[in-house]
Each structure stands twice: as structure tokens, then as C-alpha cells.
Design a protein around this motif. Structure first.
Motif, PDB file in Angstrom:
ATOM      1  N   GLN A   2      -7.082   3.480  -1.838  1.00 23.67           N
ATOM      2  CA  GLN A   2      -7.279   4.117  -0.546  1.00 23.67           C
ATOM      3  C   GLN A   2      -6.091   3.814   0.342  1.00 23.67           C
ATOM      4  O   GLN A   2      -5.817   2.647   0.655  1.00 23.67           O
ATOM      5  CB  GLN A   2      -8.573   3.628   0.107  1.00 23.67           C
ATOM      6  N   ALA A   3      -5.394   4.864   0.730  1.00 22.33           N
ATOM      7  CA  ALA A   3      -4.268   4.749   1.645  1.00 22.33           C
ATOM      8  C   ALA A   3      -4.781   4.924   3.068  1.00 22.33           C
ATOM      9  O   ALA A   3      -5.837   5.533   3.288  1.00 22.33           O
ATOM     10  CB  ALA A   3      -3.222   5.805   1.315  1.00 22.33           C
ATOM     11  N   PRO A   4      -4.048   4.418   4.056  1.00 14.43           N
ATOM     12  CA  PRO A   4      -4.493   4.548   5.454  1.00 14.43           C
ATOM     13  C   PRO A   4      -4.734   6.001   5.835  1.00 14.43           C
ATOM     14  O   PRO A   4      -3.894   6.869   5.576  1.00 14.43           O
ATOM     15  CB  PRO A   4      -3.323   3.955   6.242  1.00 14.43           C
ATOM     16  N   GLY A   5      -5.884   6.267   6.422  1.00 10.62           N
ATOM     17  CA  GLY A   5      -6.208   7.608   6.870  1.00 10.62           C
ATOM     18  C   GLY A   5      -6.630   8.567   5.784  1.00 10.62           C
ATOM     19  O   GLY A   5      -6.847   9.751   6.045  1.00 10.62           O
ATOM     20  N   LYS A   6      -6.741   8.064   4.560  1.00 11.61           N
ATOM     21  CA  LYS A   6      -7.117   8.935   3.440  1.00 11.61           C
ATOM     22  C   LYS A   6      -8.411   8.451   2.807  1.00 11.61           C
ATOM     23  O   LYS A   6      -8.825   7.307   2.973  1.00 11.61           O
ATOM     24  CB  LYS A   6      -6.005   8.979   2.400  1.00 11.61           C
ATOM     25  N   GLU A   7      -9.032   9.340   2.035  1.00  7.90           N
ATOM     26  CA  GLU A   7     -10.246   8.970   1.326  1.00  7.90           C
ATOM     27  C   GLU A   7      -9.895   8.137   0.086  1.00  7.90           C
ATOM     28  O   GLU A   7      -8.788   8.210  -0.443  1.00  7.90           O
ATOM     29  CB  GLU A   7     -11.015  10.224   0.909  1.00  7.90           C
ATOM     30  N   ARG A   8     -10.894   7.381  -0.348  1.00 10.72           N
ATOM     31  CA  ARG A   8     -10.711   6.602  -1.560  1.00 10.72           C
ATOM     32  C   ARG A   8     -10.634   7.559  -2.746  1.00 10.72           C
ATOM     33  O   ARG A   8     -11.445   8.476  -2.881  1.00 10.72           O
ATOM     34  CB  ARG A   8     -11.884   5.635  -1.737  1.00 10.72           C
ATOM     35  N   GLU A   9      -9.632   7.341  -3.607  1.00 11.92           N
ATOM     36  CA  GLU A   9      -9.430   8.247  -4.722  1.00 11.92           C
ATOM     37  C   GLU A   9      -9.396   7.510  -6.054  1.00 11.92           C
ATOM     38  O   GLU A   9      -8.968   6.351  -6.133  1.00 11.92           O
ATOM     39  CB  GLU A   9      -8.123   9.045  -4.547  1.00 11.92           C
ATOM     40  N   ASP A  60       2.340   5.508  -3.814  1.00 12.69           N
ATOM     41  CA  ASP A  60       1.332   4.671  -4.482  1.00 12.69           C
ATOM     42  C   ASP A  60       0.831   3.564  -3.558  1.00 12.69           C
ATOM     43  O   ASP A  60      -0.087   2.826  -3.926  1.00 12.69           O
ATOM     44  CB  ASP A  60       1.912   4.038  -5.749  1.00 12.69           C
ATOM     45  N   THR A  61       1.439   3.434  -2.389  1.00 14.91           N
ATOM     46  CA  THR A  61       1.024   2.406  -1.436  1.00 14.91           C
ATOM     47  C   THR A  61      -0.418   2.632  -1.009  1.00 14.91           C
ATOM     48  O   THR A  61      -0.785   3.723  -0.548  1.00 14.91           O
ATOM     49  CB  THR A  61       1.937   2.419  -0.204  1.00 14.91           C
ATOM     50  N   ALA A  62      -1.254   1.621  -1.187  1.00 17.78           N
ATOM     51  CA  ALA A  62      -2.676   1.731  -0.879  1.00 17.78           C
ATOM     52  C   ALA A  62      -3.341   0.385  -1.137  1.00 17.78           C
ATOM     53  O   ALA A  62      -2.728  -0.519  -1.721  1.00 17.78           O
ATOM     54  CB  ALA A  62      -3.342   2.804  -1.737  1.00 17.78           C
ATOM     55  N   VAL A  63      -4.595   0.292  -0.722  1.00 22.10           N
ATOM     56  CA  VAL A  63      -5.437  -0.807  -1.168  1.00 22.10           C
ATOM     57  C   VAL A  63      -6.097  -0.353  -2.466  1.00 22.10           C
ATOM     58  O   VAL A  63      -6.687   0.729  -2.519  1.00 22.10           O
ATOM     59  CB  VAL A  63      -6.505  -1.169  -0.126  1.00 22.10           C
TER      60      VAL A  63
END
Length: 121
Positions: free
Chosen positions: A38-45, A87-90
């Protein structure tokens, strides 16, 4: 079952990281393990999933990421190569029982706390 991820960090574009996921209890109870992000402001994918020797990948990570499972070590891995800033995300580890590797987060009932992956250009 609580899951615990490790291995996140910061790398430059083109670099690699390996994420690990293990249960807080003695063994995995989930037949299917998946990685989401999950990237900032985006849905978990969905990123990747594994059931026995069957794997499934999101199109965006295919050929770059590899999911694997070591039952002896009770650990699931996500090897990430050729990392890009997008690819930056949690990154989250997730588990579910069943036979289908679902790509929808709501189908998974066990989750980790997440680990941050940051890729700089």
C-alpha cells in the motif's frame, strides 16, 4: 494468526531487498500466503501469492519479484529485484485458508503489521 514481516528498508532504483514473513505462533495455519502493498493515498494491492508450489504475481512485479515458502523454517519470502521508485510502499504479509490465491485483501484473515520499502531514483 499474527504474522510478522521483516526485511524492509531503503534502496536505490535497480537494487534488491528480501522480505520475510513468519507467524508469531508455532506454525502457519494458512494454506495460502500472500504479499500486498500500500502506497500513500492508494488502496492496498496484491503483489504475489503462493499455495504449495503454485504462485501468482501482479503484472507490475512479474519477472522482478519471487515469492517462496520454506515450511521447515516456517517462513515466506518475497525476493524483490530491479526495484523501482513506484515499488515504494508498505508491504504486508497475509494468510488465508482455501485453494484459491485471491488477489483481494478482504479474502485474507491474517495480517502482519507491514514493513516499509522505499526506493529512491
Amino acid at each position: 494468526v499474527q504474522l510478522v514481516e521483516s526485511g524492509g528498508g531503503s534502496v536505490q532504483a535497480g537494487g534488491s531487498l528480501r522480505l520475510s514473513c513468519a507467524p508469531s505462533g508455532p506454525t502457519f495455519s494458512s494454506s495460502i500466503m500472500g504479499w500486498f502493498r500500500q502506497a500513500p493515498g492508494k488502496e492496498r494491492e496484491f503483489v504475489a501469492g503462493i499455495r504449495n508450489s503454485v504462485t501468482l504475481y501482479a503484472t507490475s512485479v512479474k519477472e522482478r519479484f519471487t515469492i517462496s515458502r520454506d515450511n521447515a523454517k516456517n517462513t515466506v519470502y518475497l525476493q524483490m529485484n530491479s526495484l523501482q521508485p513506484e515499488d515504494t510502499a508498505v508491504y504486508y504479509c497475509a494468510g488465508r485458508t482455501g485453494v484459491v490465491i485471491h488477489q483481494v485483501p478482504s479474502q485474507y484473515d491474517s495480517w502482519g503489521q507491514g514493513t516499509q520499502v522505499t526506493v529512491s531514483s
